[in-house]
Design an enzyme around this catalytic site. Structure first.
Site, PDB file in Angstrom:
ATOM      1  N   GLU A  30      42.576  45.104  41.006  1.00  0.00           N
ATOM      2  CA  GLU A  30      43.486  46.181  41.395  1.00  0.00           C
ATOM      3  C   GLU A  30      44.465  46.518  40.267  1.00  0.00           C
ATOM      4  OE1 GLU A  30      45.197  44.831  45.089  1.00  0.00           O
ATOM      5  OE2 GLU A  30      43.310  45.130  46.173  1.00  0.00           O
TER       6      GLU A  30
ATOM      7  N   HIS B  78      38.680  45.943  43.635  1.00  0.00           N
ATOM      8  CA  HIS B  78      39.554  44.949  44.313  1.00  0.00           C
ATOM      9  C   HIS B  78      38.958  43.559  44.056  1.00  0.00           C
ATOM     10  CE1 HIS B  78      41.404  48.265  46.614  1.00  0.00           C
ATOM     11  NE2 HIS B  78      40.189  48.690  46.859  1.00  0.00           N
TER      12      HIS B  78
ATOM     13  N   SER C 258      38.845  52.637  43.512  1.00  0.00           N
ATOM     14  CA  SER C 258      38.304  51.970  44.698  1.00  0.00           C
ATOM     15  C   SER C 258      36.960  52.583  45.090  1.00  0.00           C
ATOM     16  CB  SER C 258      39.328  52.019  45.829  1.00  0.00           C
ATOM     17  OG  SER C 258      38.951  51.145  46.850  1.00  0.00           O
TER      18      SER C 258
END
Lengths: 284, 284
Positions: free
Chosen positions: B206, B179, B137
């Site tokens: 993800e 994401h 992330s």
């Protein structure tokens, strides 16, 4: 060239609208429709069959065209296939210069209109004359030989991300998707093109339209963007090998984002470079 | 080739994760990290600086790695730049085979870590050894020379759709977005690449990762897809000409969607065709 020209040839003009076109203020797209049809004197036919509430859709567009100066827009009054079969096709289309298919459900539009004399006659006059055929939202989706019936928004491209069905065939081998950026439909259009990369994918935003002529020219008109998904350079395509809800790999997809005023050749599959006027400053 | 090789060269291995990797069940990505690092005996350093709650993030990953058999994962305990400046860099990195940067806010990670001796030392050991550097992330976004700070999801590509900032530079001239499909980030990645098509855009879903080595090989690993946005064939790019909130046209963007097991050469910018084993049926 003549072979590829045979692929998507349409004859007259199509105005394919991504839905939610402005009907009350600037009304650029509806005005463009009338302009191509030959002005406010032109006979206009509204086809509201896709709508859940066809009388309401008919009223909205009747009023919109009246507000723009069309005296008496015609309406196809039909809520069943039988109504369309029984319709006075010659009377409805006599002298018509512009045909407008509203939004709603493309499956309803096609299942009621497909294969009728009216659809055949529309196809024939669009091909042999300069009559403009417009469709918005469901009316846009239904334009081509293959249409998107439904699909998952904003999800992974996966084998079942989109469901296709045969459309009305006014436009060949192009898959139209509407409300495109607004509803995040890039994945489903890539999936649709991956099924058979022979098809060109065209995603149209709301209050945005493409104008297509029979020579391959596609012009973008309106507020949003048009996204072209061209699979002709795909080098690897795994869609046949995966399970229904599995994502798949695909390599070499080309895409173009085109705004108002830009053009694309949908036969040669090439973006048309805008003439780069190189403005010299006035050094006076 | 040597010139282009110089562009993105990284040395060792990077494991760039699109966020939300499975930490409790199959744990394929965390296991892969340990495998590349040399197994559960390897010394592991967790960098939780990006997180709003760095102690919590440190505990989550400490426990996750312990559950996988790592006896004593190390943690960079720091909540300020001064903590990082004061850290025992040699002690933290001595013998380390794997470094893991958690999620959170990439701006925090970079503004605290960027330009410190620790960051410099990590860059140096990643380049000169086979130490694996992983980030998930925010830790993934911050990997490159240019990072995405924020952006509008699912909107039109428009000039202000994305905000960029200099990243940690472990990877050059590649823009990582995470994401990716889950948050509909294709528009902002296309915008980021359009700013300067020299950069390659890589969007990672993800529970999905890319493994990059220093020779240009990018392998996809995990549950979702990786989307590559390659602007090197762009023929028309209008981004400089439009106002901040205006959409823009861009033609000739290439993109690839790659799933688990597929590879891409990020130096030559070419999808690597899987070896098509043509299995003959056993006609016995």
């Amino acid at each position: 060239m003549s072979e590829s020209h045979d692929r998507e040839i349409i004859g007259g003009h199509l105005l394919v609208i991504g839905g939610a076109e402005d009907k009350y203020n600037e009304r650029r797209i509806l005005k463009k429709f009338l302009e191509i049809a030959g002005g406010t004197e032109a006979e206009i036919l509204i086809i509201p069959v896709a709508s859940d509430f066809p009388e309401f859709a008919a009223d909205v567009y009747t009023q919109a065209f009246r507000n723009l100066g069309v005296a008496r827009p015609r309406v196809l009054r039909a809520t069943s296939r039988q109504d369309i079969v029984d319709a006075d096709v010659e009377g409805l289309l006599d002298g018509v210069k512009g045909i407008f298919m509203t939004g709603g459900d493309q499956m309803r539009l096609v299942s009621l209109l497909g294969g009728t004399k009216l659809a055949e006659k529309i196809r024939s006059i669009v091909r042999s004359s300069n009559v403009v055929l417009a469709g918005t939202s469901a009316g846009a989706a239904a334009m081509s030989t293959t249409m998107v019936v439904r699909g998952d928004p904003s999800s992974h491209p996966h084998k079942a991300a989109v469901r296709l069905s045969p459309g009305l065939g006014f436009l060949k081998n192009i898959i139209i998707d509407q409300h495109f950026t607004e509803r995040g439909r890039i994945s489903r259009l890539v999936t649709a093109v991956s099924y058979n990369p022979y098809n060109l994918g065209i995603g149209i935003d709301e209050n945005t339209a493409i104008i297509l002529d029979g020579k391959g020219l596609l012009e973008v008109f309106g507020q949003g963007s048009v996204t072209i998904v061209d699979g002709s350079e795909i080098t690897f395509n795994e869609i046949a090998e995966v399970a229904d809800n599995e994502s798949f790999s695909v390599c070499g997809v080309q895409f173009h984002i085109l705004r108002d005023g830009l053009s694309y050749n949908y036969i040669d599959r090439a973006a048309i470079q805008p003439s780069g006027e190189f403005l010299l400053p006035d050094l006076g």
